[in-house]
Design an enzyme around this catalytic site. Structure first.
Site, PDB file in Angstrom:
ATOM      1  CB  CYS A  20      59.413 -31.513  37.730  1.00 38.83           C
ATOM      2  SG  CYS A  20      59.639 -32.954  36.655  1.00 38.83           S
ATOM      3  CG  HIS A  36      59.709 -28.336  34.337  1.00 35.01           C
ATOM      4  ND1 HIS A  36      60.711 -28.216  35.273  1.00 35.01           N
ATOM      5  CD2 HIS A  36      59.643 -29.651  34.019  1.00 35.01           C
ATOM      6  CE1 HIS A  36      61.240 -29.408  35.508  1.00 35.01           C
ATOM      7  NE2 HIS A  36      60.605 -30.295  34.769  1.00 35.01           N
ATOM      8  CD  GLU A  94      60.679 -24.573  35.799  1.00 29.02           C
ATOM      9  OE1 GLU A  94      61.413 -25.568  35.619  1.00 29.02           O
ATOM     10  OE2 GLU A  94      59.554 -24.645  36.344  1.00 29.02           O
TER      11      GLU A  94
END
Length: 589
Positions: A396, A527, A529
Site C-alpha cells: 500500500c 493489502h 496480508e
C-alpha cells in the site's frame, strides 16, 4: 397463559464468548481456536465480533489505540479479531462479522426518523437490543454459497461490568430465550491471577466476574481460566462449585508457546467435546491433518530468517498484526522461522541510520500507513534495499514510497505524494478522482476509501506473476491515493516496472525491479496480508521469505568461480522450502 415455545435441536447453534476481570485475556483467540476445533470436526462455523465502542467502524481510529483495521472482501473496515477468525477458520467473512454500538445506534435512529417505530418511545430495551439481536441472528442465514452455518460464535467485546457492554450482553441473554436454551452456549473468559509473594492462584476475581454475569441474567456454561500456569484440579473444583459450572467446563489455559497451539490446549482440556455434548452437535473426531502439519512447521523450522518491518506504528505491534502473521506464514511455507526486527521508519532517514537498522537483516518490508511522519525514513530504507540488493516487499503506502524513491532517482528530486506535499511540482502519487471531495473536507472521512477486493492483471513473465502462478489475481485494498499515470514513462527510466494494473490498465497495482536487476523488489497497492492463512500462506509473502532465505544463504556461501557453492546454496534452499508439502494457493491468494 403464554404459550410455551418449542425449539429445534437441529437449529443453528450460538456460542457467546464474554470476558471478565481484565481486557486482553485472549477472547478473540479463544473464540477463533474453538471455531477451528469445531471446523476440524466437520462443522460449518462462522464468527462475529460485537464491539461496544460508539465509532461506526474502526476505520478512522488511531492505530496506537485500536491496532490494525482488518478489511473484508466486501470492503468493510473491521476489528483485528476478524482477521484472527478468518485465519483460524480459513474462510472469508463479510462486514456482518463486526457490529459496533455506532452501527446499531445509527440504524435505530434512522428508523425512528423514518417513523418505523410508529410513535414508540425509543429505548435501549427493546429497540437497541432488538437491533443487536437481528444482527446476531442474521449470521445464521445462508452464506454466499447458500450454506447455513452449523455454529455461530459471537465474541462480545469489552469486559463484564462495563456500561458499554450491557446492551450486548442483554441481547445475548434474549437470544438464548428466543432460539432455545439447548441451542445456546455461554463461554466466559476470566483471569486467575498468580500472587508471587504468597505463591497462590486466586479464584476470587473469577467468582466476582461470574457473579456480575449472573446479575445480567447469564449463567456461563463453561469458563476459560487464563493464567500463566496450569490451574490445579483442586482449584478447578472450587471454581466449579462457587460458579455453578461443571468441572468439565472449567478449562485451564496457561500461556501457549504460539497462538497456533491454543486449539491443542483447548482440545487437551476437552472444551470442544464438552461444547459438542452440551449443544447436541454431531460428534466426530478432530481431523488434525492440516493443523498438525502447521504445528510441525511452527515448532520445527529448518532455518531462521530476519525481516525488518520499517513502520510508523512499531511501538504497537497489533497495528501490523496481519502483516506479521502473513510473514510468519511465509516462513511456514519455507520451513523457516521469521524473526521480525521492528524498525521505526525515522531511524532510516540517513544512509548511516539505514545501515545501522538494516545491516543485519535478510529482507525489508514496508507496510501501509497514513500521513507524512516517517516517510523520508521509509524512502531511506527503500534506497538502502535497492542499492544493497536486499529483498524488499512494499504494501500500500509501501508501493507509493517505492514509486517516489524511483522518481527521485531519475532526477525528479522533489517528487512526492499529494498526501504529504499537496503543492509538490512532481505529484507522482495523486489523489484518486473519487476521493477529492473527501480530501477537501466536503465528504465523510470514514468508510469512503477504495475498500475491499479488486482484480488486477499481471504482466507476463513478471516477478509477481511467477510468485502468484497466474496473471489474474484479486486482492483487498484500503487507500485514497494512486500512482500518477502522467509520470509512468519517466519513472520507468529508473528500471522500475509497472508489472500489474487494474483490468482497464488505469490503476497501478504492482511494481517491481526485474529479476536481472534485483533478487526480489516488489510492491503492491493492495493489502495481500489480509488474505494470508497460516495453513495457506500468501504467495507474495512466501516468495518474499524465500528470497530473504536466498539472500541469507548467499551471504553465508559466497559464489566461487566454478559456481559450486552457489549450487550448494540452492540445494539447501530447495530442502528448506519443501514446497510440495504446502497446500496449493489459488491465484486470489
Amino acid at each position: 397463559m403464554p404459550q410455551s415455545r418449542t425449539h429445534s435441536r437441529t437449529a443453528t447453534k450460538h456460542i457467546f464468548v464474554s470476558g471478565g476481570v481484565a481486557s486482553s485475556l485472549g477472547k478473540g483467540l479463544t473464540a477463533s481456536s474453538l471455531g477451528q476445533l469445531l471446523t476440524a470436526r466437520g462443522m460449518r462455523v462462522t464468527m462475529q465480533k460485537l464491539d461496544p465502542y460508539l465509532n461506526v467502524d474502526p476505520g478512522t481510529m488511531n492505530p496506537f489505540q485500536h491496532g490494525e483495521v482488518f478489511v473484508t472482501e466486501d470492503g468493510a473496515e473491521t476489528d483485528l479479531d476478524v482477521g484472527h477468525y478468518e485465519r483460524f477458520l480459513d474462510r472469508d467473512l463479510s462486514g456482518q462479522a463486526n457490529v459496533t454500538t455506532g452501527q446499531v445506534y445509527s440504524t435505530v435512529i434512522a428508523k425512528e426518523r423514518r417513523g418505523e417505530y410508529l410513535g414508540d418511545t425509543v429505548q435501549v430495551i427493546p429497540h437497541i437490543t432488538d437491533e443487536i439481536k437481528s444482527r446476531i441472528l442474521a449470521m445464521s442465514g445462508p452464506d454466499l454459497q447458500g450454506h447455513r452455518p452449523d455454529v455461530v460464535i459471537t465474541e462480545i467485546g469489552g469486559t463484564v461490568g462495563d456500561i458499554e457492554s450491557q446492551p450486548f450482553l442483554e441481547a445475548a441473554r434474549q437470544v438464548r430465550h428466543d432460539v432455545g436454551r439447548d441451542n445456546v452456549f455461554f463461554l466466559h473468559v476470566s483471569l486467575v491471577p498468580y500472587l508471587a509473594p504468597s505463591g497462590e492462584l486466586k479464584t476470587k476475581p473469577t467468582q466476582h466476574s461470574v457473579a456480575a454475569l449472573r446479575n445480567i441474567g447469564i449463567q456461563p456454561d463453561a469458563l476459560i481460566l487464563r493464567c500463566d500456569r496450569e490451574v490445579p484440579p483442586a482449584l478447578k473444583n472450587k471454581i466449579a462449585l462457587m460458579c455453578d459450572v461443571d468441572v468439565d467446563g472449567c478449562i485451564s489455559t496457561p500461556d501457549a508457546p504460539s497462538i497456533y497451539d491454543i486449539p491443542k490446549v483447548l482440545h487437551s482440556e476437552g472444551l470442544d467435546a464438552y461444547v459438542v455434548r452440551q449443544l447436541g452437535l454431531p460428534f466426530r473426531d478432530v481431523d488434525w491433518t492440516v493443523w498438525g502439519n502447521l504445528l510441525e512447521r511452527v515448532h520445527q523450522p529448518r532455518e531462521t530468517v530476519r525481516i525488518a518491518l520499517v513502520g510508523k506504528y512499531v511501538d504497537l505491534p497489533d497495528a501490523y498484526l496481519s502483516v506479521t502473521e502473513a510473514l510468519r506464514a511465509g516462513g511456514f511455507a519455507n520451513r523457516s522461522k521469521v524473526e521480525i526486527s521492528w524498525v521505526p521508519s525515522d531511524a532510516c532517514e540517513t544512509e548511516a541510520g539505514a545501515q545501522a537498522a538494516l545491516g543485519d537483516v535478510d529482507g525489508v518490508l514496508i507496510p501501509g500507513g497514513f500521513g507524512i511522519r516517517g516517510i523520508e525514513g521509509k524512502l531511506g530504507a527503500i534506497r538502502y534495499a535497492r542499492h544493497r540488493k536486499t529483498p524488499l516487499l512494499g504494501l500500500c503506502l509501501g508501493l507509493q514510497c517505492v514509486v517516489i524513491e524511483a522518481a527521485r532517482s531519475v532526477g525528479l528530486d522533489d517528487a512526492n505524494s499529494a498526501e504529504f506535499e499537496p503543492e509538490t511540482t512532481h505529484p507522482v502519487i495523486s489523489t484518486m478522482a473519487d476521493q477529492e471531495d473527501v480530501i477537501a473536507g466536503e465528504a465523510d472521512l470514514g468508510g469512503t476509501m477504495r475498500l475491499g477486493a479488486y482484480p488486477a492483471v499481471l504482466a507476463k513473465g513478471s516477478v509477481v506473476a511467477r510468485a502468484y502462478g497466474s496473471e489474474e489475481v484479486s486482492e483487498r485494498h484500503r487507500h485514497r491515493y494512486e500512482v500518477n499515470n502522467a509520470y509512468r514513462d519517466r519513472i520507468a527510466k529508473s528500471g522500475l516496472r509497472f508489472s500489474g494494473t487494474s483490468p482497464d490498465g488505469h490503476l497501478v497495482e504492482f511494481v517491481e525491479y526485474p529479476a536481472d536487476q534485483h533478487p526480489f523488489f516488489v510492491a503492491t497497492q493492495a493489502h495481500p496480508e489480509l488474505k494470508s492463512r497460516p495453513t495457506r500462506p500468501h504467495p507474495l509473502f512466501a516468495a518474499f521469505v524465500d528470497a530473504a532465505l536466498r539472500h541469507k544463504l548467499e551471504e553465508r556461501l559466497p559464489v566461487d568461480v566454478h559456481g559450486e557453492e552457489r549450487a550448494a546454496a540452492d540445494d539447501e534452499i530447495a530442502e528448506s522450502a519443501d514446497r510440495d508439502e504446502v497446500a496449493s494457493v489459488d491465484s486470489a491468494g
